[in-house]
Write a protein that holds these residues in place. Structure first.
Motif, PDB file in Angstrom:
ATOM      1  N   GLY A 170     110.691 -89.191 -41.212  1.00 59.82           N
ATOM      2  CA  GLY A 170     109.670 -88.401 -40.547  1.00 59.82           C
ATOM      3  C   GLY A 170     108.471 -88.021 -41.380  1.00 59.82           C
ATOM      4  N   LEU A 171     108.319 -88.553 -42.617  1.00 62.57           N
ATOM      5  CA  LEU A 171     107.092 -88.276 -43.365  1.00 62.57           C
ATOM      6  C   LEU A 171     105.900 -88.862 -42.610  1.00 62.57           C
ATOM      7  CD1 LEU A 171     108.040 -88.936 -47.101  1.00 62.57           C
ATOM      8  CD2 LEU A 171     107.694 -86.744 -45.980  1.00 62.57           C
ATOM      9  N   ARG A 172     104.818 -88.090 -42.532  1.00 62.44           N
ATOM     10  CA  ARG A 172     103.678 -88.517 -41.724  1.00 62.44           C
ATOM     11  C   ARG A 172     102.368 -88.292 -42.474  1.00 62.44           C
ATOM     12  NH1 ARG A 172     106.498 -85.570 -37.747  1.00 62.44           N
ATOM     13  NH2 ARG A 172     104.938 -83.908 -37.771  1.00 62.44           N
ATOM     14  N   LEU A 173     101.306 -88.820 -41.900  1.00 65.37           N
ATOM     15  CA  LEU A 173      99.971 -88.631 -42.467  1.00 65.37           C
ATOM     16  C   LEU A 173      99.672 -87.148 -42.637  1.00 65.37           C
ATOM     17  CD1 LEU A 173      97.801 -91.185 -40.425  1.00 65.37           C
ATOM     18  CD2 LEU A 173      98.727 -91.457 -42.727  1.00 65.37           C
ATOM     19  N   GLY A 174      99.077 -86.818 -43.762  1.00 65.01           N
ATOM     20  CA  GLY A 174      98.673 -85.441 -44.015  1.00 65.01           C
ATOM     21  C   GLY A 174      99.729 -84.575 -44.652  1.00 65.01           C
ATOM     22  N   TYR A 175     100.961 -85.092 -44.786  1.00 64.32           N
ATOM     23  CA  TYR A 175     102.012 -84.303 -45.440  1.00 64.32           C
ATOM     24  C   TYR A 175     101.677 -84.107 -46.915  1.00 64.32           C
ATOM     25  CZ  TYR A 175     105.905 -84.032 -42.057  1.00 64.32           C
ATOM     26  OH  TYR A 175     106.715 -83.719 -41.007  1.00 64.32           O
ATOM     27  N   PRO A 176     101.886 -82.893 -47.435  1.00 59.59           N
ATOM     28  CA  PRO A 176     101.821 -82.727 -48.895  1.00 59.59           C
ATOM     29  C   PRO A 176     103.065 -83.332 -49.526  1.00 59.59           C
ATOM     30  CG  PRO A 176     102.494 -80.674 -47.865  1.00 59.59           C
ATOM     31  CD  PRO A 176     102.191 -81.628 -46.748  1.00 59.59           C
ATOM     32  N   VAL A 177     102.902 -83.987 -50.650  1.00 56.23           N
ATOM     33  CA  VAL A 177     104.034 -84.634 -51.309  1.00 56.23           C
ATOM     34  C   VAL A 177     103.828 -84.566 -52.817  1.00 56.23           C
ATOM     35  CG1 VAL A 177     103.000 -86.937 -51.252  1.00 56.23           C
ATOM     36  CG2 VAL A 177     105.481 -86.720 -51.304  1.00 56.23           C
ATOM     37  N   ALA A 178     104.925 -84.437 -53.535  1.00 59.51           N
ATOM     38  CA  ALA A 178     104.886 -84.389 -54.996  1.00 59.51           C
ATOM     39  C   ALA A 178     105.732 -85.517 -55.561  1.00 59.51           C
ATOM     40  CB  ALA A 178     105.415 -83.044 -55.498  1.00 59.51           C
ATOM     41  N   THR A 179     105.324 -86.065 -56.680  1.00 54.43           N
ATOM     42  CA  THR A 179     106.112 -87.105 -57.333  1.00 54.43           C
ATOM     43  C   THR A 179     106.184 -86.829 -58.827  1.00 54.43           C
ATOM     44  OG1 THR A 179     104.301 -88.645 -57.901  1.00 54.43           O
ATOM     45  CG2 THR A 179     105.202 -88.775 -55.664  1.00 54.43           C
ATOM     46  N   ILE A 180     107.253 -87.360 -59.423  1.00 56.17           N
ATOM     47  CA  ILE A 180     107.361 -87.336 -60.880  1.00 56.17           C
ATOM     48  C   ILE A 180     107.998 -88.647 -61.327  1.00 56.17           C
ATOM     49  CG2 ILE A 180     109.525 -86.028 -60.794  1.00 56.17           C
ATOM     50  CD1 ILE A 180     108.660 -84.747 -63.480  1.00 56.17           C
ATOM     51  N   ALA A 181     107.311 -89.354 -62.201  1.00 52.86           N
ATOM     52  CA  ALA A 181     107.821 -90.594 -62.773  1.00 52.86           C
ATOM     53  C   ALA A 181     108.493 -90.254 -64.098  1.00 52.86           C
ATOM     54  CB  ALA A 181     106.694 -91.602 -62.990  1.00 52.86           C
ATOM     55  N   MET A 182     109.721 -90.734 -64.276  1.00 55.75           N
ATOM     56  CA  MET A 182     110.515 -90.396 -65.459  1.00 55.75           C
ATOM     57  C   MET A 182     110.848 -91.644 -66.267  1.00 55.75           C
ATOM     58  SD  MET A 182     111.152 -87.052 -65.452  1.00 55.75           S
ATOM     59  CE  MET A 182     112.445 -87.044 -66.688  1.00 55.75           C
ATOM     60  N   ASP A 183     110.537 -91.612 -67.521  1.00 57.64           N
ATOM     61  CA  ASP A 183     111.034 -92.601 -68.477  1.00 57.64           C
ATOM     62  C   ASP A 183     112.042 -91.863 -69.347  1.00 57.64           C
ATOM     63  OD1 ASP A 183     111.562 -94.450 -70.440  1.00 57.64           O
ATOM     64  OD2 ASP A 183     109.572 -94.312 -71.374  1.00 57.64           O
ATOM     65  N   PHE A 184     113.309 -91.876 -68.915  1.00 56.33           N
ATOM     66  CA  PHE A 184     114.324 -91.140 -69.663  1.00 56.33           C
ATOM     67  C   PHE A 184     114.439 -91.646 -71.096  1.00 56.33           C
ATOM     68  CE2 PHE A 184     116.004 -90.319 -65.299  1.00 56.33           C
ATOM     69  CZ  PHE A 184     116.025 -88.943 -65.356  1.00 56.33           C
ATOM     70  N   ALA A 185     114.413 -92.970 -71.271  1.00 56.95           N
ATOM     71  CA  ALA A 185     114.608 -93.543 -72.608  1.00 56.95           C
ATOM     72  C   ALA A 185     113.539 -93.069 -73.582  1.00 56.95           C
ATOM     73  CB  ALA A 185     114.628 -95.067 -72.531  1.00 56.95           C
ATOM     74  N   GLY A 186     112.302 -93.000 -73.119  1.00 54.30           N
ATOM     75  CA  GLY A 186     111.199 -92.578 -73.979  1.00 54.30           C
ATOM     76  C   GLY A 186     110.912 -91.098 -73.918  1.00 54.30           C
ATOM     77  N   ARG A 187     111.699 -90.359 -73.107  1.00 57.31           N
ATOM     78  CA  ARG A 187     111.481 -88.928 -72.896  1.00 57.31           C
ATOM     79  C   ARG A 187     110.019 -88.652 -72.500  1.00 57.31           C
ATOM     80  NH1 ARG A 187     115.405 -87.883 -77.534  1.00 57.31           N
ATOM     81  NH2 ARG A 187     117.298 -87.206 -76.468  1.00 57.31           N
ATOM     82  N   ARG A 188     109.573 -89.383 -71.469  1.00 57.88           N
ATOM     83  CA  ARG A 188     108.220 -89.211 -70.967  1.00 57.88           C
ATOM     84  C   ARG A 188     108.280 -88.951 -69.467  1.00 57.88           C
ATOM     85  NH1 ARG A 188     105.257 -94.526 -72.157  1.00 57.88           N
ATOM     86  NH2 ARG A 188     103.382 -93.340 -71.613  1.00 57.88           N
ATOM     87  N   ARG A 189     107.319 -88.175 -68.964  1.00 61.69           N
ATOM     88  CA  ARG A 189     107.261 -87.888 -67.529  1.00 61.69           C
ATOM     89  C   ARG A 189     105.815 -87.666 -67.103  1.00 61.69           C
ATOM     90  NH1 ARG A 189     110.100 -81.808 -67.628  1.00 61.69           N
ATOM     91  NH2 ARG A 189     109.660 -81.423 -69.822  1.00 61.69           N
ATOM     92  N   MET A 190     105.529 -88.093 -65.894  1.00 64.26           N
ATOM     93  CA  MET A 190     104.181 -88.000 -65.352  1.00 64.26           C
ATOM     94  C   MET A 190     104.266 -87.513 -63.913  1.00 64.26           C
ATOM     95  SD  MET A 190     100.856 -88.528 -65.641  1.00 64.26           S
ATOM     96  CE  MET A 190     100.820 -89.459 -67.181  1.00 64.26           C
ATOM     97  N   ARG A 191     103.528 -86.462 -63.603  1.00 59.37           N
ATOM     98  CA  ARG A 191     103.535 -85.901 -62.261  1.00 59.37           C
ATOM     99  C   ARG A 191     102.256 -86.285 -61.526  1.00 59.37           C
ATOM    100  NH1 ARG A 191     106.020 -80.034 -63.962  1.00 59.37           N
ATOM    101  NH2 ARG A 191     105.624 -79.372 -61.826  1.00 59.37           N
ATOM    102  N   ALA A 192     102.414 -86.593 -60.239  1.00 57.62           N
ATOM    103  CA  ALA A 192     101.272 -86.923 -59.385  1.00 57.62           C
ATOM    104  C   ALA A 192     101.533 -86.318 -58.012  1.00 57.62           C
ATOM    105  CB  ALA A 192     101.072 -88.435 -59.278  1.00 57.62           C
ATOM    106  N   ASN A 193     100.791 -85.276 -57.674  1.00 49.22           N
ATOM    107  CA  ASN A 193     100.955 -84.573 -56.407  1.00 49.22           C
ATOM    108  C   ASN A 193      99.741 -84.816 -55.529  1.00 49.22           C
ATOM    109  OD1 ASN A 193     103.186 -83.491 -57.742  1.00 49.22           O
ATOM    110  ND2 ASN A 193     102.122 -81.598 -58.268  1.00 49.22           N
TER     111      ASN A 193
END
Length: 303
Positions: free
Chosen positions: A90-113
């Protein structure tokens, strides 16, 4: 860098407003280094509110490259389909959404909301509003590898309103989880939490308690919860391949001394009360190595 009133209130109560004001790392566009990082990942953590008032977190998987940076202000997830996962239905146009990309091995993370701008024909597109990296604290280092070609993910699902024993064990053994939250004016957020196995406590089959350790002083999650307690938790069971998703409400407890649990390093506590849960067995198309625990993890004297 602009914070909403809930974040500012928490920063001030924690006595860290002066540190939060120094943060300059949040931007709306995606720099080249972030583009490279995002497109290397085989999964993406996602969090969003739903029409029924709940907030959920989940993980979407694909071969590296399934996350594409379309232009400096938008990302796309190829191969997206609506499945039984509570967040993707049911995700639709206009929904707010947050993401986080995780590189566990490198202990790195990037957020894109941001905001969903397209969701059809196997593709989910997000216009970014907040893009930023976080420090490596509390990330357990793990290597991933794809499951053998031809492996069929024979998923099975259960839903519940109180934690069954299988879900309880996943929570009690976890060293990693993600928490999604939102603010109706300022959008969604999903944040990583990590610690030694057992850092999340089960008070009973509907209540979890876990520590809030020292961090970047932004208090994105706690700021959202300050006025809007709906939250979603995601646990990735790296041994079994299961995904455990919980939705409910969360509140911040400032007096750690009142807790009956021993939580070394806790500056505050988060108490989560379950409303609904969903367990998907054999959900991850990846195998994982054993964890190398973060040197930042608070440890008990027995460890």
């Amino acid at each position: 860098m602009t914070y909403h009133p809930g974040e500012i209130q928490v920063q001030e109560r924690a006595g860290l407003r002066h540190i939060a004001e120094r943060s300059r790392g949040i931007r709306s566009d995606i720099p080249d280094v972030a583009k490279i990082f995002l497109e290397q990942q085989p999964f993406l953590i996602i969090g969003a509110p739903k029409d029924d008032g709940t907030v959920w977190a989940s993980a979407l998987f694909g071969a590296p490259g399934f996350v594409k940076v379309v232009d400096p202000r938008s990302i796309a997830l190829d191969g997206y389909t609506e499945v039984t996962d509570p967040i993707t239905c049911g995700l639709r146009l206009g929904y707010p959404v947050a993401t986080i990309a995780m590189d566990f091995a490198g202990r790195r993370r990037m957020r894109a909301n941001g905001i969903i701008t397209a969701v059809d024909r196997g593709r989910l597109e997000i216009a970014t509003e907040q893009v930023y990296a976080n420090c490596p604290k509390y990330i357990q280092a793990r290597m991933w590898s794809p499951k053998e070609e031809g492996t069929i993910l024979a998923q099975s699902n259960i839903s519940f309103i109180s934690l069954p024993n299988e879900a309880m064990a996943i929570v009690r053994n976890a060293d990693t989880c993600f928490i999604a939250s939102h603010h109706p004016e300022y959008g969604a957020d999903v944040s990583h939490r990590g610690g030694m196995p057992g850092f999340i406590k089960t008070e009973n089959d509907k209540t979890l308690v876990f520590p809030d350790y020292t961090g970047n002083a932004m208090f994105n999650t706690l700021g959202n919860l300050n006025g809007y307690p709906q939250a979603g938790l995601l646990f990735m069971d790296f041994d079994s391949g299961s995904l455990l998703q919980l939705t409910g409400t969360a509140e911040v407890e400032w007096d750690v001394s009142k807790s009956r649990f021993s939580l070394p390093g806790a500056e505050r506590l988060i108490r989560f009360r379950l409303e609904r849960g969903h367990l998907t067995r054999n959900a991850m198309p990846l195998n994982w190595s054993s964890a190398q625990f973060s040197p930042a993890n608070p440890r008990t004297q027995e460890e």
